[in-house]
Design a protein around this motif. Structure first.
Motif, PDB file in Angstrom:
ATOM      1  N   VAL A 106      50.003  54.397 -32.660  1.00  8.25           N
ATOM      2  CA  VAL A 106      50.109  54.441 -31.201  1.00  8.25           C
ATOM      3  C   VAL A 106      49.776  53.056 -30.646  1.00  8.25           C
ATOM      4  CG1 VAL A 106      49.179  55.478 -29.101  1.00  8.25           C
ATOM      5  CG2 VAL A 106      49.480  56.883 -31.157  1.00  8.25           C
ATOM      6  N   PRO A 107      50.642  52.488 -29.779  1.00  3.94           N
ATOM      7  CA  PRO A 107      50.378  51.147 -29.245  1.00  3.94           C
ATOM      8  C   PRO A 107      49.247  51.134 -28.221  1.00  3.94           C
ATOM      9  CG  PRO A 107      52.363  52.084 -28.242  1.00  3.94           C
ATOM     10  CD  PRO A 107      51.931  53.033 -29.323  1.00  3.94           C
ATOM     11  N   VAL A 108      48.274  50.229 -28.424  1.00  4.38           N
ATOM     12  CA  VAL A 108      47.178  50.009 -27.472  1.00  4.38           C
ATOM     13  C   VAL A 108      47.011  48.499 -27.315  1.00  4.38           C
ATOM     14  CG1 VAL A 108      45.979  52.163 -28.036  1.00  4.38           C
ATOM     15  CG2 VAL A 108      45.437  50.080 -29.311  1.00  4.38           C
ATOM     16  N   CYS A 109      46.305  48.092 -26.262  1.00  7.44           N
ATOM     17  CA  CYS A 109      46.203  46.655 -25.981  1.00  7.44           C
ATOM     18  C   CYS A 109      44.805  46.295 -25.493  1.00  7.44           C
ATOM     19  CB  CYS A 109      47.240  46.272 -24.926  1.00  7.44           C
ATOM     20  SG  CYS A 109      47.253  44.518 -24.488  1.00  7.44           S
ATOM     21  N   VAL A 110      44.301  45.125 -25.919  1.00  7.16           N
ATOM     22  CA  VAL A 110      43.019  44.598 -25.435  1.00  7.16           C
ATOM     23  C   VAL A 110      43.227  43.192 -24.898  1.00  7.16           C
ATOM     24  CG1 VAL A 110      41.428  45.975 -26.818  1.00  7.16           C
ATOM     25  CG2 VAL A 110      42.491  43.960 -27.837  1.00  7.16           C
ATOM     26  N   GLU A 111      42.469  42.853 -23.842  1.00  7.10           N
ATOM     27  CA  GLU A 111      42.596  41.533 -23.219  1.00  7.10           C
ATOM     28  C   GLU A 111      42.081  40.422 -24.123  1.00  7.10           C
ATOM     29  OE1 GLU A 111      40.671  41.613 -19.447  1.00  7.10           O
ATOM     30  OE2 GLU A 111      42.167  42.923 -18.514  1.00  7.10           O
ATOM     31  N   THR A 112      41.039  40.743 -24.908  1.00  4.02           N
ATOM     32  CA  THR A 112      40.496  39.812 -25.898  1.00  4.02           C
ATOM     33  C   THR A 112      40.282  40.598 -27.178  1.00  4.02           C
ATOM     34  OG1 THR A 112      38.174  40.297 -25.384  1.00  4.02           O
ATOM     35  CG2 THR A 112      39.255  38.569 -24.095  1.00  4.02           C
ATOM     36  N   GLY A 113      39.999  39.896 -28.282  1.00  3.47           N
ATOM     37  CA  GLY A 113      39.658  40.618 -29.497  1.00  3.47           C
ATOM     38  C   GLY A 113      38.433  41.492 -29.265  1.00  3.47           C
ATOM     39  N   VAL A 114      38.331  42.605 -29.982  1.00  6.53           N
ATOM     40  CA  VAL A 114      37.215  43.523 -29.790  1.00  6.53           C
ATOM     41  C   VAL A 114      36.625  43.933 -31.134  1.00  6.53           C
ATOM     42  CG1 VAL A 114      38.775  45.537 -29.728  1.00  6.53           C
ATOM     43  CG2 VAL A 114      36.482  45.729 -28.760  1.00  6.53           C
ATOM     44  N   HIS A 115      35.288  44.026 -31.187  1.00  2.02           N
ATOM     45  CA  HIS A 115      34.597  44.584 -32.339  1.00  2.02           C
ATOM     46  C   HIS A 115      33.437  45.424 -31.810  1.00  2.02           C
ATOM     47  CE1 HIS A 115      32.507  43.998 -36.505  1.00  2.02           C
ATOM     48  NE2 HIS A 115      32.924  45.233 -36.298  1.00  2.02           N
ATOM     49  N   ASP A 116      33.606  46.744 -31.837  1.00  2.00           N
ATOM     50  CA  ASP A 116      32.585  47.655 -31.319  1.00  2.00           C
ATOM     51  C   ASP A 116      31.563  47.920 -32.426  1.00  2.00           C
ATOM     52  OD1 ASP A 116      31.655  49.286 -29.119  1.00  2.00           O
ATOM     53  OD2 ASP A 116      32.145  51.017 -30.349  1.00  2.00           O
ATOM     54  N   LYS A 117      30.571  47.045 -32.534  1.00  2.00           N
ATOM     55  CA  LYS A 117      29.599  47.072 -33.620  1.00  2.00           C
ATOM     56  C   LYS A 117      28.191  47.259 -33.056  1.00  2.00           C
ATOM     57  CE  LYS A 117      29.297  42.064 -33.243  1.00  2.00           C
ATOM     58  NZ  LYS A 117      29.519  40.756 -33.887  1.00  2.00           N
ATOM     59  N   PRO A 118      27.205  47.585 -33.907  1.00  4.56           N
ATOM     60  CA  PRO A 118      25.819  47.679 -33.439  1.00  4.56           C
ATOM     61  C   PRO A 118      25.314  46.304 -33.003  1.00  4.56           C
ATOM     62  CG  PRO A 118      26.110  48.711 -35.599  1.00  4.56           C
ATOM     63  CD  PRO A 118      27.351  47.941 -35.322  1.00  4.56           C
ATOM     64  N   THR A 119      24.478  46.278 -31.983  1.00  5.87           N
ATOM     65  CA  THR A 119      23.838  45.030 -31.556  1.00  5.87           C
ATOM     66  C   THR A 119      22.327  45.214 -31.619  1.00  5.87           C
ATOM     67  OG1 THR A 119      23.712  45.640 -29.215  1.00  5.87           O
ATOM     68  CG2 THR A 119      25.769  44.598 -29.974  1.00  5.87           C
ATOM     69  N   LEU A 120      21.580  44.142 -31.384  1.00  2.00           N
ATOM     70  CA  LEU A 120      20.126  44.230 -31.428  1.00  2.00           C
ATOM     71  C   LEU A 120      19.592  45.204 -30.378  1.00  2.00           C
ATOM     72  CD1 LEU A 120      19.185  40.463 -31.945  1.00  2.00           C
ATOM     73  CD2 LEU A 120      19.134  42.324 -33.634  1.00  2.00           C
ATOM     74  N   ARG A 121      20.259  45.288 -29.235  1.00  2.00           N
ATOM     75  CA  ARG A 121      19.782  46.137 -28.149  1.00  2.00           C
ATOM     76  C   ARG A 121      20.406  47.533 -28.156  1.00  2.00           C
ATOM     77  NH1 ARG A 121      19.839  43.105 -22.511  1.00  2.00           N
ATOM     78  NH2 ARG A 121      18.684  45.010 -22.030  1.00  2.00           N
ATOM     79  N   VAL A 122      21.631  47.622 -28.690  1.00  2.20           N
ATOM     80  CA  VAL A 122      22.344  48.911 -28.657  1.00  2.20           C
ATOM     81  C   VAL A 122      22.833  49.262 -30.057  1.00  2.20           C
ATOM     82  CG1 VAL A 122      24.226  50.218 -27.615  1.00  2.20           C
ATOM     83  CG2 VAL A 122      23.112  48.380 -26.314  1.00  2.20           C
ATOM     84  N   PRO A 123      22.231  50.285 -30.679  1.00  3.31           N
ATOM     85  CA  PRO A 123      22.694  50.690 -32.012  1.00  3.31           C
ATOM     86  C   PRO A 123      24.016  51.441 -31.922  1.00  3.31           C
ATOM     87  CG  PRO A 123      21.018  52.197 -31.223  1.00  3.31           C
ATOM     88  CD  PRO A 123      21.119  51.104 -30.192  1.00  3.31           C
TER      89      PRO A 123
END
Length: 573
Positions: free
Chosen positions: A253-270
């Motif tokens: 299914v075609p989807v689009c993002v304005e910039t590259g995206v990586h939805d990963k854990p961060t120090l503040r948000v697991p």
């Protein structure tokens, strides 16, 4: 109510070849398989071989040409027999495959309670809008869902309906609108009963995604009906495994993002979905499709996630149109096999025919007539981590659905007019106003506003002034979005004519008149749409006039999701 299994869950079974059910391909190779083996010297009736009665001197009569004609007749007989068996075999295999697809489906009751909402009156052509509730479940009882979505510790917990979309297809089947209520929105959940008979009390403090665990998908539907005043025809539910399977079936299914995206854990948000995409358009499938639908942090919030889900749905519909999915037999078979295993549906559409007929309602809707929107919300007063709908915005969106007003402005102007009621047929004349008893009920209370005091009495007095001298106000009260005039179902055409005369006297549209088996006489419920004035003045709704903050996504326009700062990816790692 809750779901009931039509088949047991498990891994996808092998689809047997028709040969497994007695069809033999060697029929093409040897006529003897059908009992038509021809021994040397045999012939048709009257063409006796050596030693048979009438055989003469023991040699065949006629020359090579006659023997050739006889040979052709035998071939024709073999061919006819083979074709007959082929037709019977194909029909048998077709019926078996149809039943096989039906057995894939899991289903459950349409509703989990009584919302009091009735189906809309038909338009001049006898057609009504079609409303389908799409539910995305995070159910972890299936190990495959745990493998895809994690959460081993959630296997025994009630599933949540983390995706909820109401798809509205107009009565003329020319436009379609989809509306989402974000999963953490606190709403009034009515009393519901599940498939095992367990009853859950009504609540006003829980988020809408908990409806699935309070009576199954039927309770989610009943909640939506209570909130919107819209009659919902069917529900369809899909889990993690189903999303992956459907995305693979259509080839991504075609989807689009304005910039590259990586939805990963961060120090503040697991946590995080793990979605990793480069800038621009990507055809997501398999686990990546599921990651797109589950991403929240990278989009900023649940409203952003709803918008991304709308983009995905529009992309899938566009892909199906380009693949001629409604006319390509091979595509249809593949979709049927996958969809019947991926979906759980309400009982009334729990068949291949039911799903096919439903999909055909969208066949002719053009991309520029498809709109998705999210109900505007604000931070909840009860819990800052939850949401509440903006009442005026929600009411406007729900009214557009109830009145079948398109959410786009691309239709023919003549189609933008409200659906007309069927032309009046010759029938009984309404009884004299003074002879009709009319009970008026105050239904102006809402989740956010108290009932207008004395509203029923005021409208009863108005009716008396118009000759309905037996009109009276009720001490009972209801909570109803739209005003309605009910008459006993047993009253038939005469009861309808009497009720219409009441509606006409007050300026209510003919579509507000409904037959109801629960009332004993004509009953007028003054709804939230008529909180003031003695003459009904419907709120003005125009095509495409959605409230601010609805995050509108049009299927024919290119949309790319903005990515929240910490989750932007430059494509280098």
């Amino acid at each position: 109510m809750g779901q009931s299994r039509v088949r047991r869950e498990g891994t996808r079974e092998r689809v047997p070849h028709p040969r497994d059910h007695g069809w033999d391909d060697s029929l093409y190779e040897e006529a003897g398989t059908m009992g038509l083996r021809v021994r040397p010297g045999s012939g048709d009736a009257g063409d006796n071989g050596p030693g048979e009665a009438g055989g003469g001197s023991g040699h065949r009569r006629g020359g090579p040409r006659r023997r050739a004609r006889k040979g052709k007749r035998k071939v024709l007989k073999w061919t006819a027999a083979a074709v007959s068996l082929l037709i019977l075999g194909t029909a048998g295999a077709g019926y078996w495959y149809y039943e096989h697809l039906n057995s894939n489906l899991r289903s459950g009751g349409r509703s989990g309670g009584d919302s009091g909402v009735k189906k809309a009156a038909p338009n001049a052509l006898g057609n009504t809008p079609l409303n389908i509730l799409l539910i995305g479940s995070d159910d972890r009882s299936d190990p495959r869902n745990v493998k895809l979505g994690g959460g081993k510790n959630l296997r025994n917990q009630q599933p949540l309906a983390d995706v909820q979309m109401l798809v509205h297809i107009s009565a003329d089947r020319k436009n379609a609108s989809t509306v989402t209520i974000p999963r953490d929105t606190i709403v009034k959940i009515p009393k519901c009963t599940d498939a095992k008979g367990k009853t859950y009390a009504a609540t006003t403090t829980r988020p809408i995604n908990e409806t699935l665990g309070r009576g199954g998908p039927g309770c989610t539907l009943t909640t939506w009906e209570s909130l919107t005043g819209v009659y919902i025809d069917h529900w369809m539910m899909i889990d993690f495994v189903g999303v992956v399977a459907m995305a693979d079936e259509v080839g991504g299914v075609p989807v689009c993002v304005e910039t590259g995206v990586h939805d990963k854990p961060t120090l503040r948000v697991p946590g995080g979905s793990g979605l990793k995409l480069p800038k621009g358009t990507t055809d997501v499938q398999g686990e990546q499709a599921l990651q797109w639908l589950r991403t929240r942090h990278a989009w900023g919030n649940d409203q952003g996630r709803a918008k991304a889900q709308h983009m995905y749905m529009n992309g899938m519909f566009e892909k199906l149109q380009k693949q001629n999915a409604w006319t390509d037999t091979g595509q249809l078979l593949g979709l049927a096999e996958t969809a019947t295993k991926a979906l759980q549906v309400s009982d009334e559409i729990a068949s291949v025919k039911g799903l096919f007929d439903l999909s055909m309602q969208l066949k002719n809707v053009k991309l520029n007539r498809m709109t998705t929107a999210t109900v505007p919300t604000v931070e909840s007063r009860l819990d800052r981590n939850k949401l509440e709908m903006v009442p005026s915005s929600a009411d406007k969106i729900f009214r557009m659905i109830r009145e079948d007003v398109a959410m786009d402005k691309n239709g023919d102007p003549k189609d933008a007019k409200p659906s007309a009621a069927p032309s009046a047929k010759p029938g009984p004349t309404a009884a004299a106003p003074g002879s009709l008893g009319v009970t008026v009920v105050n239904g102006t209370r809402s989740d956010t506003e108290a009932a207008v005091e004395g509203r029923a009495r005021a409208i009863a007095d108005t009716l008396k002034g118009k000759g309905f001298t037996q009109a009276s106000s009720s001490q009972d009260a209801e909570q109803r979005k739209d005003s309605v005039v009910k008459y006993p179902k047993s009253g038939g055409e005469q009861g309808k004519a009497d009720a219409v005369s009441v509606a006409t006297a007050l300026g209510l549209p003919a579509t507000s008149v409904r037959a109801d088996a629960t009332v004993e006489g004509i009953t007028l419920v003054v709804g939230q749409d008529w909180r003031e004035g003695t003459a009904y003045k419907p709120a003005k709704t125009e095509a495409g006039d959605l409230p601010e903050g609805s995050d509108v996504v049009r299927a024919d326009e290119k949309h790319c999701m903005p990515v929240y700062g910490p989750y932007r990816w430059d494509g280098k790692d």
